[in-house]
Design an enzyme around this catalytic site. Structure first.
Site, PDB file in Angstrom:
ATOM      1  CB  SER A   9      -0.903   0.017   1.227  1.00 44.69           C
ATOM      2  OG  SER A   9      -1.531   1.277   1.353  1.00 44.69           O
ATOM      3  CG  HIS A  34      -4.173  -1.476  -1.502  1.00 42.84           C
ATOM      4  ND1 HIS A  34      -5.266  -2.213  -1.913  1.00 42.84           N
ATOM      5  CD2 HIS A  34      -4.631  -0.656  -0.532  1.00 42.84           C
ATOM      6  CE1 HIS A  34      -6.323  -1.869  -1.200  1.00 42.84           C
ATOM      7  NE2 HIS A  34      -5.966  -0.907  -0.360  1.00 42.84           N
ATOM      8  CG  ASP A  36      -5.155   2.705   0.866  1.00 43.02           C
ATOM      9  OD1 ASP A  36      -6.143   1.962   0.702  1.00 43.02           O
ATOM     10  OD2 ASP A  36      -4.118   2.332   1.443  1.00 43.02           O
ATOM     11  CG  MET A  38      -7.934   7.719   2.257  1.00 38.90           C
ATOM     12  SD  MET A  38      -7.042   7.718   3.835  1.00 38.90           S
ATOM     13  CE  MET A  38      -6.372   6.053   3.829  1.00 38.90           C
ATOM     14  CG  HIS A  67      -9.385   0.716  -0.685  1.00 37.62           C
ATOM     15  ND1 HIS A  67      -8.813   0.477   0.551  1.00 37.62           N
ATOM     16  CD2 HIS A  67     -10.732   0.761  -0.462  1.00 37.62           C
ATOM     17  CE1 HIS A  67      -9.762   0.376   1.463  1.00 37.62           C
ATOM     18  NE2 HIS A  67     -10.926   0.549   0.873  1.00 37.62           N
ATOM     19  CG  MET A  69     -11.038   3.806   1.856  1.00 39.93           C
ATOM     20  SD  MET A  69      -9.723   3.611   3.081  1.00 39.93           S
ATOM     21  CE  MET A  69      -8.304   3.751   2.001  1.00 39.93           C
ATOM     22  CG  MET A 138     -11.595  -1.991   5.256  1.00 39.62           C
ATOM     23  SD  MET A 138     -10.014  -1.659   4.417  1.00 39.62           S
ATOM     24  CE  MET A 138      -9.178  -0.629   5.646  1.00 39.62           C
ATOM     25  N   GLY A 143      -8.711   4.990   7.119  1.00 42.30           N
ATOM     26  CA  GLY A 143      -8.415   6.408   7.213  1.00 42.30           C
ATOM     27  C   GLY A 143      -6.966   6.726   7.478  1.00 42.30           C
ATOM     28  CG  PHE A 144      -5.425   7.890  10.130  1.00 40.88           C
ATOM     29  CD1 PHE A 144      -4.812   9.090   9.804  1.00 40.88           C
ATOM     30  CD2 PHE A 144      -6.706   7.912  10.651  1.00 40.88           C
ATOM     31  CE1 PHE A 144      -5.468  10.298  10.010  1.00 40.88           C
ATOM     32  CE2 PHE A 144      -7.363   9.114  10.870  1.00 40.88           C
ATOM     33  CZ  PHE A 144      -6.742  10.308  10.540  1.00 40.88           C
ATOM     34  N   GLY A 145      -2.772   4.901   7.970  1.00 44.65           N
ATOM     35  CA  GLY A 145      -1.867   3.770   7.972  1.00 44.65           C
ATOM     36  C   GLY A 145      -1.296   3.547   9.360  1.00 44.65           C
ATOM     37  N   GLY A 146      -0.646   2.401   9.531  1.00 47.05           N
ATOM     38  CA  GLY A 146       0.058   2.126  10.772  1.00 47.05           C
ATOM     39  C   GLY A 146      -0.801   1.702  11.943  1.00 47.05           C
ATOM     40  CG  ASP A 176      -6.019  -2.377   3.565  1.00 46.41           C
ATOM     41  OD1 ASP A 176      -5.006  -2.207   4.261  1.00 46.41           O
ATOM     42  OD2 ASP A 176      -6.500  -1.486   2.833  1.00 46.41           O
ATOM     43  N   GLY A 178      -3.047  -3.410   9.256  1.00 48.18           N
ATOM     44  CA  GLY A 178      -2.203  -3.989  10.289  1.00 48.18           C
ATOM     45  C   GLY A 178      -1.586  -5.322   9.923  1.00 48.18           C
ATOM     46  N   GLY A 198       1.188  -1.935   4.331  1.00 50.09           N
ATOM     47  CA  GLY A 198       1.780  -0.613   4.137  1.00 50.09           C
ATOM     48  C   GLY A 198       3.047  -0.450   4.937  1.00 50.09           C
ATOM     49  CB  SER A 199       3.652   0.607   8.424  1.00 54.02           C
ATOM     50  OG  SER A 199       2.767  -0.298   9.056  1.00 54.02           O
TER      51      SER A 199
END
Length: 222
Positions: A9, A34, A36, A38, A67, A69, A138, A143-146, A176, A178, A198-199
């Site tokens: 991501s 991926h 994202d 937003m 994706h 959102m 999900m 809304g946020f990564g990490g 998707d 964590g 992602g992270s």
């Protein structure tokens, strides 16, 4: 096709060297990119638009997995497909006429996916499931990564996989939120075959090694 697909991501990528990061994960064998999107309304963050997708498309042959959102995703579908999206996923929570939106994606020659937030029941997609190329579950609130993985979603992954298998479909189950080496095998055992990370990938110094290690961890769940 690989049994498990990895979808880095770019939400967590280095935007000052985005093409470099994308090339690194592609060279490591990632199947999907991926993306994202937003809008600051459906989720409390703003990310990228079609121009970024178009710029990356010229340098990559990966499946571009967009994706959305966003509120009113119907107004964005055409521009992202024109920019180079191969797969467009919309949220069931943001779509008023889900069947019509899915068909609008497919009629433009694009693969269609539907995403479910952690608290959304899987029966919301029961009657459109045969039309879908992908179901995105999900495992964080978007809304946020990490963010940390929500294990309460694991039973829902199993339910959706059972629904797909019962109908004899080839619909992919994407997860998707964590995702990392510690939980990848558990998610695969529950029924996922596309892992968004992602992270866990882009926060590493060696992006290629991060992709390969995540795949190795995921395959352990087969």
């Amino acid at each position: 096709m690989p049994l498990i697909k990895i979808a880095p991501s770019i939400l967590s990528a280095n935007f000052a060297a985005l093409q470099k990061d994308v090339s690194a994960v592609e060279n490591a064998g990632a199947e999907y990119l991926h993306i994202d999107v937003m809008d600051g309304h459906f989720v409390p963050n703003i990310t990228i638009g079609p121009l970024v997708v178009q710029a990356l498309r010229a340098g990559s042959s990966m499946c571009f997995d967009v994706h959305l959102m966003v509120e009113n995703p119907d107004s964005f579908i055409g521009s992202f497909i024109a920019a180079g999206a191969d797969l467009v996923t919309v949220h069931v929570e943001s779509v008023r006429h889900l069947h019509r939106t899915i068909m609008a994606i497919k009629e433009k020659g694009c693969r269609a996916g539907v995403a479910l937030n952690p608290a959304t029941l899987p029966d919301t997609i029961e009657y459109v499931l045969p039309l879908l190329d992908l179901v995105l579950l999900m495992t964080v609130n978007p809304g946020f990564g990490g963010q940390n993985f929500i294990p309460l979603v694991l039973p829902k992954i199993r339910i959706v996989r059972t629904m797909i298998n019962r109908l004899g479909l080839k619909t992919e189950v994407q997860v998707d939120g964590g995702i990392n080496r510690d939980n990848a095998a558990t998610v695969v055992q529950a029924g996922a075959d596309v892992l968004v990370a992602g992270s866990a990938i882009f926060n590493r110094n060696d992006l290629g090694a991060a992709v390969r290690q995540l795949r190795e961890a995921a395959v352990a769940g087969l």
